[in-house]
Scaffold this motif. Structure first.
Motif, PDB file in Angstrom:
ATOM      1  N   GLU A 135      -8.969 -59.159  50.383  1.00 19.47           N
ATOM      2  CA  GLU A 135      -7.641 -59.679  50.698  1.00 19.47           C
ATOM      3  C   GLU A 135      -7.002 -60.316  49.475  1.00 19.47           C
ATOM      4  O   GLU A 135      -5.803 -60.166  49.243  1.00 19.47           O
ATOM      5  CB  GLU A 135      -7.738 -60.694  51.850  1.00 19.47           C
ATOM      6  CG  GLU A 135      -8.095 -60.076  53.200  1.00 19.47           C
ATOM      7  CD  GLU A 135      -9.580 -59.832  53.380  1.00 19.47           C
ATOM      8  OE1 GLU A 135     -10.364 -60.120  52.441  1.00 19.47           O
ATOM      9  OE2 GLU A 135      -9.980 -59.333  54.451  1.00 19.47           O
ATOM     10  N   ARG A 157      -9.100 -67.601  58.986  1.00 15.96           N
ATOM     11  CA  ARG A 157      -8.668 -68.082  57.665  1.00 15.96           C
ATOM     12  C   ARG A 157      -9.514 -67.381  56.611  1.00 15.96           C
ATOM     13  O   ARG A 157     -10.679 -67.697  56.414  1.00 15.96           O
ATOM     14  CB  ARG A 157      -8.839 -69.589  57.606  1.00 15.96           C
ATOM     15  CG  ARG A 157      -8.346 -70.233  56.331  1.00 15.96           C
ATOM     16  CD  ARG A 157      -8.190 -71.737  56.498  1.00 15.96           C
ATOM     17  NE  ARG A 157      -6.883 -72.055  57.066  1.00 15.96           N
ATOM     18  CZ  ARG A 157      -5.780 -72.242  56.324  1.00 15.96           C
ATOM     19  NH1 ARG A 157      -5.837 -72.120  55.021  1.00 15.96           N
ATOM     20  NH2 ARG A 157      -4.647 -72.539  56.897  1.00 15.96           N
ATOM     21  N   ARG A 206      -0.291 -57.059  50.438  1.00 12.77           N
ATOM     22  CA  ARG A 206      -0.483 -57.877  51.621  1.00 12.77           C
ATOM     23  C   ARG A 206       0.244 -59.190  51.384  1.00 12.77           C
ATOM     24  O   ARG A 206       0.180 -59.722  50.276  1.00 12.77           O
ATOM     25  CB  ARG A 206      -1.999 -58.130  51.777  1.00 12.77           C
ATOM     26  CG  ARG A 206      -2.441 -58.645  53.099  1.00 12.77           C
ATOM     27  CD  ARG A 206      -3.917 -59.002  53.001  1.00 12.77           C
ATOM     28  NE  ARG A 206      -4.820 -57.883  53.229  1.00 12.77           N
ATOM     29  CZ  ARG A 206      -5.229 -57.500  54.426  1.00 12.77           C
ATOM     30  NH1 ARG A 206      -4.833 -58.141  55.491  1.00 12.77           N
ATOM     31  NH2 ARG A 206      -6.051 -56.490  54.558  1.00 12.77           N
ATOM     32  N   ILE A 260      -3.413 -59.223  48.057  1.00 17.32           N
ATOM     33  CA  ILE A 260      -2.307 -60.173  47.994  1.00 17.32           C
ATOM     34  C   ILE A 260      -1.745 -60.238  46.576  1.00 17.32           C
ATOM     35  O   ILE A 260      -0.530 -60.214  46.373  1.00 17.32           O
ATOM     36  CB  ILE A 260      -2.770 -61.564  48.467  1.00 17.32           C
ATOM     37  CG1 ILE A 260      -2.964 -61.552  49.988  1.00 17.32           C
ATOM     38  CG2 ILE A 260      -1.775 -62.650  48.065  1.00 17.32           C
ATOM     39  CD1 ILE A 260      -3.664 -62.768  50.538  1.00 17.32           C
ATOM     40  N   LEU A 264      -3.678 -70.728  47.044  1.00 18.44           N
ATOM     41  CA  LEU A 264      -3.420 -69.522  47.819  1.00 18.44           C
ATOM     42  C   LEU A 264      -4.244 -69.538  49.111  1.00 18.44           C
ATOM     43  O   LEU A 264      -5.453 -69.720  49.082  1.00 18.44           O
ATOM     44  CB  LEU A 264      -3.792 -68.300  46.978  1.00 18.44           C
ATOM     45  CG  LEU A 264      -3.588 -66.950  47.628  1.00 18.44           C
ATOM     46  CD1 LEU A 264      -2.110 -66.696  47.861  1.00 18.44           C
ATOM     47  CD2 LEU A 264      -4.162 -65.850  46.748  1.00 18.44           C
ATOM     48  N   SER A 265      -3.552 -69.353  50.230  1.00 23.20           N
ATOM     49  CA  SER A 265      -4.253 -69.266  51.510  1.00 23.20           C
ATOM     50  C   SER A 265      -3.782 -68.034  52.265  1.00 23.20           C
ATOM     51  O   SER A 265      -2.647 -67.594  52.109  1.00 23.20           O
ATOM     52  CB  SER A 265      -3.981 -70.498  52.376  1.00 23.20           C
ATOM     53  OG  SER A 265      -4.578 -71.631  51.792  1.00 23.20           O
ATOM     54  N   TYR A 266      -4.679 -67.516  53.065  1.00 22.84           N
ATOM     55  CA  TYR A 266      -4.311 -66.354  53.864  1.00 22.84           C
ATOM     56  C   TYR A 266      -5.005 -66.408  55.217  1.00 22.84           C
ATOM     57  O   TYR A 266      -6.225 -66.569  55.300  1.00 22.84           O
ATOM     58  CB  TYR A 266      -4.690 -65.058  53.141  1.00 22.84           C
ATOM     59  CG  TYR A 266      -4.458 -63.833  53.976  1.00 22.84           C
ATOM     60  CD1 TYR A 266      -3.162 -63.488  54.363  1.00 22.84           C
ATOM     61  CD2 TYR A 266      -5.515 -63.048  54.413  1.00 22.84           C
ATOM     62  CE1 TYR A 266      -2.938 -62.371  55.153  1.00 22.84           C
ATOM     63  CE2 TYR A 266      -5.300 -61.936  55.201  1.00 22.84           C
ATOM     64  CZ  TYR A 266      -4.005 -61.596  55.570  1.00 22.84           C
ATOM     65  OH  TYR A 266      -3.787 -60.499  56.357  1.00 22.84           O
ATOM     66  N   ASP A 276      -5.423 -64.174  58.622  1.00 21.07           N
ATOM     67  CA  ASP A 276      -5.160 -62.789  59.035  1.00 21.07           C
ATOM     68  C   ASP A 276      -4.594 -62.697  60.454  1.00 21.07           C
ATOM     69  O   ASP A 276      -4.376 -63.716  61.114  1.00 21.07           O
ATOM     70  CB  ASP A 276      -6.400 -61.903  58.848  1.00 21.07           C
ATOM     71  CG  ASP A 276      -7.463 -62.196  59.889  1.00 21.07           C
ATOM     72  OD1 ASP A 276      -7.199 -62.981  60.833  1.00 21.07           O
ATOM     73  OD2 ASP A 276      -8.562 -61.634  59.769  1.00 21.07           O
ATOM     74  N   ALA A 335       0.925 -63.160  51.471  1.00 19.85           N
ATOM     75  CA  ALA A 335       0.078 -64.348  51.553  1.00 19.85           C
ATOM     76  C   ALA A 335       0.625 -65.262  52.632  1.00 19.85           C
ATOM     77  O   ALA A 335       1.779 -65.150  53.028  1.00 19.85           O
ATOM     78  CB  ALA A 335       0.078 -65.061  50.216  1.00 19.85           C
ATOM     79  N   THR A 336      -0.205 -66.155  53.133  1.00 17.82           N
ATOM     80  CA  THR A 336       0.284 -67.114  54.113  1.00 17.82           C
ATOM     81  C   THR A 336       0.943 -68.297  53.408  1.00 17.82           C
ATOM     82  O   THR A 336       2.002 -68.756  53.797  1.00 17.82           O
ATOM     83  CB  THR A 336      -0.868 -67.590  55.008  1.00 17.82           C
ATOM     84  OG1 THR A 336      -1.516 -66.442  55.548  1.00 17.82           O
ATOM     85  CG2 THR A 336      -0.353 -68.459  56.140  1.00 17.82           C
ATOM     86  N   ASN A 362       4.111 -62.080  47.501  1.00 14.65           N
ATOM     87  CA  ASN A 362       5.020 -61.527  48.496  1.00 14.65           C
ATOM     88  C   ASN A 362       6.126 -60.677  47.871  1.00 14.65           C
ATOM     89  O   ASN A 362       7.242 -60.624  48.367  1.00 14.65           O
ATOM     90  CB  ASN A 362       5.618 -62.636  49.365  1.00 14.65           C
ATOM     91  CG  ASN A 362       4.532 -63.425  50.063  1.00 14.65           C
ATOM     92  OD1 ASN A 362       3.471 -62.874  50.370  1.00 14.65           O
ATOM     93  ND2 ASN A 362       4.765 -64.689  50.301  1.00 14.65           N
TER      94      ASN A 362
END
Ligand code: ADP
Ligand code: MG
Lengths: 530, 381
Positions: free
Chosen positions: A315, A288, A324, A319, A279-281, A283, A326-327, A340
């Motif tokens: 965050e 990062r 929120r 998520i 998992l990466s996010y 903003d 996620a990226t 998501n």
């Protein structure tokens, strides 16, 4: 700025004694009974950059507000340049050459940068603001101190970094010689942090003194001359930065606390309930916040996340609960993807969420207790009958929750706003626990509530876990994480730095090293334990 | 006992409104004293005017019906903590389609009237959904978008009225009178034993069945707001939108629906203007009333049950003002002053916290600004 004003000459007064600020034996008890400072001695030398570090709630902001005249010490003395002072308001402190930039900014959003900077002592002519002059003066001090701002921009439209520079310039414009910055880097990107640091160095070169608060030991090493560590309302010590190692600071910050004992039957780890993969996010500002985070949570265990606040925990929780996007990455609950998705979809996957900030997220204060209890279920049986909500069922359910969770109120139809903080939290706990969750995400579940309610919430968490619910616990209270969790992961700057399968035998100091990014387990070692 | 009664929110609200109105009437009289040669006579016309003749009473009740519908429409949006000035556009389009059906669709009254009313509601719904959609999905400011949509609706209304509806060659911008099949019937049924009352009202004070429809809409709005899942969503969105999202409520959908449902009621108000009051379509049909729903909703604190009472009181003021203007030397502007005072007094409780916030912010800033006259840089040397 009148053109005739002398620029600050390049000379530095060599002040050796006394310190420019000295606090002696400061005690501060807030009206609500919290003792935020307990006999603090603190001194700042002229012309230095002094870092103040400590965990959340250690009393740093309170101490600085005392210097700035915003809070009066309950006991103790304040000396500025060797003279004892009794500030009645920050105005007095400003007159004494002290300026402060707060954690949350205090600018007028609809005014321009220049207007904000000169506000309160505007250059005027016949009562009208001389705009041109305000802009010129802003440009002048902006250049003098290397703090880049656009004088004509409306504050509402500029980014956080510039807002902060405006706040600093505002203090300087008012003649600050001593500048206090409360967690200035918390809101900044790494580049902005670097810019801020070079501005701070420039200020000191021009004879100013800077005190700044941070959580991040790296920043202490990078920019400060001396550092003071606070813990639980006390100043633990002050030392020259070159003598401080990150390890020694971490030890001073986290310290050794007496762990409270929670009666906890041994964990019976069941099947895998949640699986988080890479998992990466990133903003909105490009920071990062989470970097390739992977972990699993199993039925019947409490997985605790240990980390200094602001390292991505907030965050992460948002998520995982659908608040929120996620990226990148994946998150599954019982094999169903939850990333998501909408909060409703996540809740339907049997996820419950005790939110970090109960007043903003967890409750509608003006709505009744009963209505707050049904936000996740008003639309389904037995609460919904035909086209309407069956308010008799709602009331019965409210009465039952109030009884079972010991919410102190005469009537479930009263607004939640009528409850105390602890009872508000019980409303949330009642709602999130009665939805029959398989995964319970609890963020700061006991923050700011009284001892009795804290104990209650902790017992309930343990009970849920013993009944087989998977629990993810995020808390800034390290003691809480350590005593409740069965397994702990440490996070630092959005990455997992260590996994500790046996929370009981883990030393707090050891954990501190991982939380502050000083130590990191090798990836292979972690992988087995996640 | 009295204390207990006072604790009931409804009673408290009522007393609060009563007090506000009494104070503003007092202030109004002081103003009348200053501007009129016959202040007592003028003020009497103002205070009792609407009750002195049956046709005046009729005007008042008809106005109250419109105000009630508008107040409900606004309350539905306000309850979600949103703002809408779109009632004007929704009314115009509601009047336009219902009027066209009344004029041109050759159906018997029993079908034509319901069809016209339903069409007005549908158009209100659709036209109302528009700013809701813009707000929810594009984050467009709803004040701006509703005002702009009003302008569009006004042009549409004028265009159809002038080029398609008004009789050819007419020197005025109005339609023909609606045929009997397109006018709302009097609220008293034309049955033998009520014949006298029927005569009286249909001649002199034509209050229509819209009275019953309005009462039904009041109850329905209350029911929707306080008893249905949709109403729950609306109120939670209004109480704390972050809580609503966190709890799983689809806030975007709720926003769109808040505006759309509000539009239904405004559309109906528009139909009332044409089919109940003017009995034809005229230019500027909504003038003077388009934004009055906001006052009513504020007076009623967005409580649907309180809306008709607020509308009665406010409608009385407006009707009285009309009569005073016609029968005395005091101008209508004065009553606007009284109205403004009422609005101020009644909404003060809500406005005060906002003012308090502003003051606090100003104080915080003052704290930061120092009183020394010397700007920063001078002290450098
Ligand atoms: N205005 C206040 N009223 C009551 N308690 C407060 C107030 N401000 C801070 N506190 C409490 O005092 C303690 C120290 O807070 P603070 O000085 O803000 O810590 P830090 O800045 O180190 O995070 C905390 O327990 C906090 O809840
Ligand atoms: Mg702080």
């Amino acid at each position: 700025m009148p053109a005739g004003g002398k620029p600050p000459a390049g000379y530095l007064m060599e002040v050796c004694v006394p310190p420019i600020i000295e606090l002696k034996d400061i005690y501060k008890i807030y009206p609500n009974g919290v003792m935020a400072n307990k006999g603090v001695d603190f001194s700042v030398n002229a012309g230095e950059i002094h870092a103040l570090v400590g965990e959340n709630g250690a009393g740093k902001s309170t101490l600085m507000k005392i210097i700035y005249g915003m809070e009066k010490p309950t006991e103790g003395k304040v000396f500025v340049e060797g003279v004892e002072r009794h500030f009645n308001s920050s105005r007095d402190a400003i007159d004494a050459g002290i300026g402060m930039v707060h954690q949350n900014f205090m600018l007028v959003p609809s005014f321009t940068v220049a207007e904000n900077i000169v506000l309160g002592q505007e250059p005027t002519k016949n009562g009208l603001l001389k705009k041109r002059q305000a802009i010129d003066e802003t440009l002048q001090i902006s250049q003098q101190y290397g703090l880049r701002v656009d004088p004509e921009a409306i504050v509402d439209t500029i980014n956080v970094g510039m807002r902060q520079r405006v706040e600093i310039l505002k203090a300087l414009y008012r003649g600050a010689n001593i500048l206090i910055l409360d967690e200035p880097t918390a809101v900044l990107t790494p580049q902005e942090t670097q810019e801020l640091f070079s501005a701070i160095r420039k200020l000191v070169d021009q004879g100013k003194t800077v005190v700044f608060i941070t959580h991040k030991l790296r920043e202490v090493k990078e920019v400060s001359d001396r550092v003071t560590v606070m813990r639980k309302g006390k100043a633990i010590g002050t030392l020259p930065t070159e003598e401080a190692t990150r390890e020694s600071l971490a030890r001073m910050m986290v310290g050794r606390e007496v762990l409270m004992r929670v009666d906890k039957p041994p964990s019976e780890r069941g099947r895998k309930v949640m699986e988080v993969q890479n998992l990466s996010y990133v903003d909105e500002t490009g920071r990062r916040v989470l970097n390739n985070v992977s972990f699993n949570i199993y039925a019947g265990e409490i997985l605790g996340i240990a980390g200094v606040e602001g390292n991505g925990q907030t965050e992460l929780v948002e998520i995982l609960t659908g608040l929120r996007p996620a990226t990148s990455g994946d998150a599954l609950v019982n094999g169903n993807p939850v990333l998501n998705k909408t909060p409703r979809e996540v809740r339907m996957a049997k996820v419950s969420h005790i939110p970090e900030d109960r007043l903003t997220n967890g409750l509608a204060l003006e709505a009744s207790i009963n209505e707050n209890l049904i936000v996740d279920r008003y639309f389904r049986s037995p609460f919904r009958k035909g086209t309407s909500i069956d308010y008799k069922t709602v009331r019965d359910f409210g009465a039952q929750s109030i009884k079972e969770y010991g919410i102190l109120t005469p009537d479930g139809d009263l607004p939640v706003a009528s409850l105390s903080g602890g009872n508000m939290q019980k409303v949330i706990v009642a709602r999130e626990f009665t939805s029959d969750p398989e995964l319970l995400i609890a963020a700061q579940p006991t923050r700011g509530i009284d001892v009795g309610a804290t104990e209650f919430v902790r017992e309930q968490l343990v009970q849920k876990r013993t009944e087989g619910t998977a629990v993810l616990l995020v808390s800034a209270d390290l003691g809480e994480v350590m005593s409740l969790s069965d397994r702990i992961i440490a996070v630092y700057e959005g990455e997992i730095t260590g996994v500790f399968p046996d929370a009981e035998s883990l030393g707090e100091e050891e954990l501190g090293l991982y939380m502050l990014g000083i130590k990191k387990q090798p990836a292979e070692e972690m992988e087995v334990l996640l | 006992m009295i204390r207990k009664l006072y604790m009931k929110p409804f009673v408290r609200e009522f007393l609060r409104i009563l007090l506000a109105i009494t104070i503003s009437l007092g202030l109004g009289f002081i103003i009348t004293l200053l501007v009129s040669d016959d202040p007592v006579g003028a003020y009497q016309a103002f205070l009792t005017g609407p009750l002195t003749r049956i046709n005046r009473t009729g005007e008042w009740i008809k106005e109250t019906i419109t105000l009630t519908l508008l107040g409900l429409s606004v309350a539905l949006v306000f309850k979600a903590n949103l703002f809408s000035l779109g009632q004007e556009g929704q009314m115009l389009l509601g009047a336009l389609v219902s009027g066209s059906i009344s004029l041109f669709v050759p159906l018997p009254a029993i079908l034509r009237i319901p069809l016209a009313l339903i069409a007005a509601m549908v158009v209100g719904y659709l036209f109302g959904a528009l700013p809701g959609y813009l707000k929810a999905h594009l984050n467009a400011n709803e004040i701006v978008s509703t005002l702009m949509l009003n302008a569009i609706a006004l042009r549409l209304y004028d265009y159809f009225l002038i080029f398609h509806i008004k009789p050819e060659g007419a020197g005025y911008n109005a339609s023909d009178f609606f045929p009997k099949e397109g006018i709302l019937p009097t609220f008293i049924p034309n049955v033998p034993f009520l014949a006298e009352a029927y005569e009286l009202f249909s001649r002199r004070a034509n209050i229509t069945i819209m009275l019953y429809i309005a009462i039904a809409v009041v109850i329905l709005t209350w029911y929707v707001m306080y008893r249905t899942p949709y109403g729950y969503e609306l109120r939670m969105l209004g109480a704390n939108s972050k809580f609503a999202s966190y709890g799983g409520i689809n806030t975007k959908k709720t926003i769109v629906l808040a505006f759309a449902v509000s539009g239904i009621v405004s559309g109906l108000a528009g139909a009332h203007l044409g089919m109940g009051i003017h009995e034809k379509l005229i230019a500027n049909i909504t003038i003077g009333i388009a934004f009055e729903g906001i006052v009513v909703a504020l007076l009623a604190r967005n409580n649907p049950i309180a809306v008709p009472f607020a509308a009665l009181a406010y409608g009385y003021l407006r009707a009285g003002a009309d009569i005073m203007e016609r029968t005395s030397d005091v101008s209508r502007e004065m009553v606007l002053v009284i109205q403004a005072i009422i609005i101020l007094l009644v909404t003060a409780e809500r406005v005060l916290p906002i003012i308090q916030q502003r003051v606090n912010a100003a104080r915080a800033n003052n704290n930061l600004s120092m009183n020394s006259e010397k700007p920063a840089l001078e002290e450098g040397g």
